[in-house]
Design an enzyme around this catalytic site. Structure first.
Site, PDB file in Angstrom:
ATOM      1  N   ASP A 104      -2.979 -18.122   1.086  1.00  0.00           N
ATOM      2  CA  ASP A 104      -4.148 -18.755   0.447  1.00  0.00           C
ATOM      3  C   ASP A 104      -4.721 -19.849   1.353  1.00  0.00           C
ATOM      4  O   ASP A 104      -5.940 -19.967   1.523  1.00  0.00           O
ATOM      5  CB  ASP A 104      -3.797 -19.297  -0.947  1.00  0.00           C
ATOM      6  N   ASP A 160      -5.331  -6.881   5.733  1.00  0.00           N
ATOM      7  CA  ASP A 160      -6.529  -6.142   5.337  1.00  0.00           C
ATOM      8  C   ASP A 160      -7.614  -7.140   4.920  1.00  0.00           C
ATOM      9  O   ASP A 160      -8.762  -7.076   5.355  1.00  0.00           O
ATOM     10  CB  ASP A 160      -6.156  -5.230   4.155  1.00  0.00           C
ATOM     11  N   TYR A 213       0.815  -1.208   0.000  1.00  0.00           N
ATOM     12  CA  TYR A 213       0.000   0.000   0.000  1.00  0.00           C
ATOM     13  C   TYR A 213       0.857   1.270   0.000  1.00  0.00           C
ATOM     14  O   TYR A 213       0.383   2.340  -0.356  1.00  0.00           O
ATOM     15  CB  TYR A 213      -0.952   0.020   1.215  1.00  0.00           C
ATOM     16  N   LYS A 224       3.592 -15.447   1.885  1.00  0.00           N
ATOM     17  CA  LYS A 224       3.522 -16.119   0.583  1.00  0.00           C
ATOM     18  C   LYS A 224       4.963 -16.415   0.195  1.00  0.00           C
ATOM     19  O   LYS A 224       5.482 -15.957  -0.849  1.00  0.00           O
ATOM     20  CB  LYS A 224       2.797 -15.189  -0.415  1.00  0.00           C
TER      21      LYS A 224
END
Ligand code: NAD
Length: 369
Positions: free
Chosen positions: A228, A252, A145, A196
């Protein structure tokens, strides 16, 4: 007597109604636990614009700077927001400004589904175990972000390219990891670190640094999970999680997914923490929901998110863990007694009684101690 300075910024919509109940509960805690809360109320959001021409008036900001913590309601009104340029609208001008001003880098969102509210959860009862109780710890100031470069450019005629950059430094990962491990020590002592690492450089660094920080907390168990799988496990078996530690974007997304498990926004508190100096951590505490203009001013709002936000303030900024637990317990007492604001009411519950904002707040205050 220990005294804590609290800036109470109720804001717009249901803000003032739910803040009033949170203050009522804090007053009950003061008496029972022999603490002093110097609570000063000040306008923010449209209340700030109407009173002093700015969503975050200078006096309100000074009050926050002279306080130990900020207890916040919500800001913004969908019918008035579009009349202002984006950067002057309450959510940006007040919330983002406060985040930046106080260096709030850690966002904590506890999601708790009491057994009595099993009907409000979208998961089947057998997936809820003895009740869901997850704390999502989200890094708030780094990652995709905010990383640079961040732009949209024209590559050739008719072809544009958007670039966002995911960046984390080791100190940024270390400080949020410490928050997660410390929070786990106050709970069931388990951290699930989300990354990840199978695809992203950031994920590899994240995993390495979190594992290193974790060695300093041998009493807390640490597991790593790909994001995931984390998203999937949250709906398959949410009871396996205690603290979920996430970078900004993953947090988020997962914190909203986790929030859905609690059934209503009106039940969900949050904390945003800055740096710790000495024994105190500056923090900003607010309900997860917004100003709910559809029910504002009607004594319909659920005050529990605001009340539980004040419990987080006692725990994370003031270290008053017994007083924090007393508030959480009192909320449980009110729920088990059958009191329900509209958002958590179901006619399928035989003992449920509809309650207004005031009745719910009064019942929780009465159950303190
Ligand atoms: P919202 O969270 O205000 O409302 C969504 C739904 O949840 C509504 O049906 C509302 O009635 C319900 N709800 C929320 N809190 C509740 C409570 N305590 N008790 C019972 N029901 C509750 O979201 P929205 O309608 O998208 O936004 C309304 C305004 O709030 C907008 O101006 C938005 O910008 C602002 N907002 C502010 C914040 C903040 O200050 N942090 C966060 C989100 C939205």
């Amino acid at each position: 007597m220990k005294t804590y300075r609290i800036a109470a910024l109720a804001g717009d919509g249901i803000g003032p109604e739910v803040m009033r109940e949170a203050i009522l509960v804090l007053r009950a805690v003061e008496k029972t636990f022999g603490l002093g809360f110097a609570i000063t109320e000040a306008p923010v959001g449209w209340a700030g614009i109407d009173a002093a021409g700015k969503a975050l008036p200078d006096d309100t900001l000074s009050l926050c700077k002279n306080s130990d913590a900020i207890l916040f309601g919500s800001v913004g009104l969908p019918d008035r927001d579009p009349t202002l340029p984006k950067e002057e609208r309450p959510e940006r001008a007040a919330l983002l400004r406060i985040r930046k001003e106080f260096g709030l880098f850690a966002n904590l969102r506890p999601v708790q589904l009491p057994k009595a509210l099993a009907h409000a959860c979208p998961l089947r009862p057998e997936r809820q175990g003895d009740g869901i109780n997850v704390l999502v710890v989200r890094e708030l100031t780094g990652g995709m972000y905010f990383g640079q470069p961040k732009k949209t450019e024209t590559v050739s005629e008719g072809v544009r390219r958007a670039i966002d950059t995911m960046v984390y430094t080791t100190p940024e990962i270390e400080r949020i990891a410490h928050v997660a491990f410390k929070a786990a020590r106050l709970r069931r002592k388990k951290v699930t670190s989300i990354d990840k690492a199978n695809v992203l450089e950031n994920g590899i660094l994240w995993r390495e640094v979190v594992a290193r920080v974790g060695k300093g907390y041998p009493d807390v168990s640490l597991e790593h999970m790909f994001v995931d799988n984390g998203a999937m496990q949250l709906v398959l078996k949410p009871t396996q999680f205690d603290v979920m530690l996430c970078e900004n974007m993953f947090g988020d997304i997962l914190s909203d997914e986790a929030a859905a498990l609690a059934g209503s926004l009106g039940m969900l508190p949050s904390a945003s923490l800055g740096a710790t100096s000495g024994e105190r951590t500056f923090g900003f505490y607010e309900p997860a929901g917004g100003t709910a203009p559809d029910i504002a001013g009607k004594n319909l709002a659920n005050p529990i998110a605001q009340i539980l936000s004040s419990a987080l303030m006692l725990r994370y900024s003031f270290g008053e863990t017994d007083a924090a637990a007393a508030i959480e317990k009192a909320v449980g007492v009110a729920i088990r007694s059958g009191l329900r604001t509209g958002d958590i009411y179901s006619s399928s519950e035989p003992q449920a009684r509809r309650a207004g904002t005031r009745e719910m707040g009064a019942a929780i205050a009465a159950a303190i101690g």
